[in-house]
Design an enzyme around this catalytic site. Structure first.
Site, mmCIF file in Angstrom:
data_model
loop_
_atom_site.group_PDB
_atom_site.id
_atom_site.type_symbol
_atom_site.label_atom_id
_atom_site.label_comp_id
_atom_site.label_asym_id
_atom_site.label_seq_id
_atom_site.Cartn_x
_atom_site.Cartn_y
_atom_site.Cartn_z
ATOM 1 N N CYS A 79 28.514 -47.529 -2.441
ATOM 2 C CA CYS A 79 28.717 -46.615 -1.309
ATOM 3 C C CYS A 79 27.577 -46.760 -0.292
ATOM 4 O O CYS A 79 27.479 -47.784 0.356
ATOM 5 C CB CYS A 79 28.892 -45.172 -1.818
ATOM 6 S SG CYS A 79 29.576 -44.091 -0.565
ATOM 7 N N HIS A 167 33.312 -45.700 -5.900
ATOM 8 C CA HIS A 167 32.339 -45.269 -6.916
ATOM 9 C C HIS A 167 32.780 -45.693 -8.318
ATOM 10 O O HIS A 167 33.514 -44.958 -8.983
ATOM 11 C CB HIS A 167 32.172 -43.746 -6.865
ATOM 12 C CG HIS A 167 31.398 -43.287 -5.689
ATOM 13 N ND1 HIS A 167 30.032 -43.099 -5.698
ATOM 14 C CD2 HIS A 167 31.793 -43.013 -4.425
ATOM 15 C CE1 HIS A 167 29.622 -42.715 -4.506
ATOM 16 N NE2 HIS A 167 30.673 -42.655 -3.715
ATOM 17 N N GLU A 169 31.248 -45.587 -10.997
ATOM 18 C CA GLU A 169 30.679 -44.731 -12.041
ATOM 19 C C GLU A 169 31.524 -43.501 -12.327
ATOM 20 O O GLU A 169 31.364 -42.843 -13.347
ATOM 21 C CB GLU A 169 29.254 -44.301 -11.657
ATOM 22 C CG GLU A 169 29.130 -43.293 -10.511
ATOM 23 C CD GLU A 169 29.207 -43.917 -9.117
ATOM 24 O OE1 GLU A 169 29.702 -45.053 -9.000
ATOM 25 O OE2 GLU A 169 28.803 -43.254 -8.146
#
Ligand code: XMP
Length: 507
Positions: A79, A167, A169
């Site tokens: 990001c 993202h 994660e």
């Protein structure tokens, strides 16, 4: 040598999550501030740049020495991290027409790129960004797109450098774990050698080297972190460790006795100190939450210090500090809501060297280590409980009679959660004694007694929380049992506020 990935934190809410995901791959990582890269550490195999609340073009935006990083080690920007590399390389980053938030589907994927190995068109990713990369520097090549975001991922030609706008994660990025594994293991070559057992072996060895024949004291709270730290240290240095468990009188019903018994069964050298009278005296008439915390924090330090001085030649103070407590947080606003670190002053006061064997572990890793050390499940799965205990769950002033009332109500609620198999489904739970009396009727009698609120939340890190959607039948039973069995309580409410905007504890 231990391979490690460095995650540079630009202040994103999900930085710790990146760390968790990398550790979940059985690979080791550390999180550090965006501007402190350990250039001299030979164990580092790669770098991840996190997201950030800033825009890259903000005056105050966090910047790092990209020129020294890129080309030296593999780099993955997530990001803001991806936007920063594109922007500083001469590309453009602009506010997205509308904030892109939520699920997105990869519509184009460069299949032979090592970052995207085994990730296919149609994979779900999670977007959360206000800015978007609108053009790339010449040597940056797009390797994935979604319908809305043309530059969803890029690779820098001739370099081990990548950026992703989404993202990986976040749980909702279905291909996120694969992508992180491609980077950490495939590209950086980190070995999958991180496990609870390997941690215990290396830590016990290094604790023996660090501590030698020195004596160590440790404060036990009954919580998971200090208990695991104690058992680990006990394995390393045995009787040279003395544990001190202070009862400040604000613990749960029978907690002091039960937990002390657990500790003794684990073979710990533990001293239990009942200092409740001292705390009740200090707290008399105090109603302000932060004052309660300060009094309990200071009282704890004084009692602990006095006990520790009775042991000869102590050189070290051990603490169950864990990784989220240590990560240098980039406080954007600097507002203190509650002063949680109530015994933060202990090391300075005692003038001892500090030993923190869990300081690199996340909470669930601490639990895994506890299990590997053979600790009982009920100690490992114990809900978090605030240091000042029931003092911050009695709104208004504290008396021993109020503590007893609350202990009884709390015991019914918590035991009920266990009996109904709900205990492990909630992050933490407890009862709050309200400074309110209300009218009720019992038999033919009018009552005018106290109200309590039940609080149970689901959460992953206590930073945010939702009220637990407990079954009505269960709540009805607990309410009945409390009103019938706990003298002085004639009304039970259920707290249905989430955090934010509320907090978990009422004070
Ligand atoms: P809040 O109420 O801020 O709580 O949403 C977040 C987590 O922190 C715990 N908590 C404390 N822990 N000392 C502690 O050791 C404190 O003063 C304290 N206040 C809140 C709370 O129980 C929850 O797990």
């Amino acid at each position: 040598m231990q391979d490690k990935i460095i995650i540079l934190d630009f202040g994103s809410q999900t930085t710790q999550l990146i760390g968790r995901r990398v550790r979940d791959l059985s690979t080791y990582c550390e999180i550090g501030p965006y501007n402190k890269f350990p250039f001299d550490d030979p164990e580092v195999t790669g770098v991840i740049l996190s997201g950030s609340p800033f825009s890259v073009y903000d005056e105050k935006a966090f910047k790092t020495d990209l020129a020294r990083l890129r080309g030296r080690l593999p780099v993955l920007g997530i990001c803001y991290g991806a936007q920063l590399m594109a922007y500083e390389g001469g590309g453009s980053v602009e506010p997205a027409p509308s904030r892109e938030y939520g699920r997105a589907i990869l519509s184009a994927v460069k299949g032979d790129d090592p970052l995207l190995k085994d990730i296919e068109v149609g994979s779900q990713v999670w977007m959360s960004h206000g800015d978007t990369i609108t053009s790339l520097p010449a040597d940056f090549k797009v390797i994935a797109s979604t319908k809305e975001v043309a530059i969803a991922a890029y690779h820098v030609e001739g370099e081990q450098t990548w950026g992703v706008q989404f993202h990986p994660e976040v749980f909702h990025s279905k291909c996120g774990t694969q992508l992180l594994e491609n980077f950490v293991v495939g590209i950086c070559g980190s070995k999958k050698a991180w496990s609870a057992e390997s941690f215990i072996d290396t830590t016990v060895k290094s604790l023996r080297e660090q501590l030698g024949d020195d004596k160590v004291v440790l404060g036990l709270s009954g919580g998971v972190d200090s208990s695991v730290a104690a058992v680990l240290l006990n394995r390393a240095i045995g009787k040279n460790l003395t544990c001190i468990f202070v009862d400040h009188g604000m613990l749960r019903k029978d907690e002091f006795r039960n937990v002390l018994h657990d500790y003794e069964c684990l073979g710990l050298n533990v001293i239990g100190v009942d200092a409740s009278a001292h705390f009740f005296k200090e707290l008399a008439g105090v109603t302000e939450p932060e004052r309660k915390r300060k009094i309990i924090g200071k009282g704890f330090i004084d009692v602990f210090d006095a006990e520790a001085h009775k042991i000869k030649d102590v050189k070290w103070l051990a603490q169950g500090t864990i990784y989220p407590d240590c990560i240098e947080s980039l406080s954007i606003t600097g507002t203190v809501i509650k002063s949680h670190h109530n015994v933060g002053g202990l090391p300075e006061k005692m003038n001892l060297k500090l030993c923190e064997p869990l300081r690199l572990l996340f909470k669930d890793e601490v639990r895994a280590v506890g299990r590997s050390l053979g600790m009982p499940e009920h100690l490992i799965k114990r809900h978090p409980f605030p240091g000042p205990g029931l003092a911050v769950r009695i709104l208004g002033d504290i008396t021993s009679e109020k503590v007893k009332t609350l202990q009884e109500a709390d015991h019914i609620f918590i035991q009920g959660l266990r009996d109904w198999g709900l205990y492990d489904e909630v992050w933490q739970a407890g009862v709050v004694l309200l400074p309110v009396q209300s009218v009720g009727v019992m038999g033919d009698e009018r009552t005018y007694e106290r109200a309590v609120a039940l609080r149970a939340v689901t959460s992953t890190d206590a930073m945010t929380a939702d009220w637990a959607h407990l079954p009505y039948d269960f709540l009805a039973k607990v309410s009945n049992d409390i009103i019938n069995q706990v003298r002085g309580v004639n009304r039970v409410c259920y707290d249905i506020s989430s955090k934010p905007p509320s907090t978990i504890e009422w004070e």
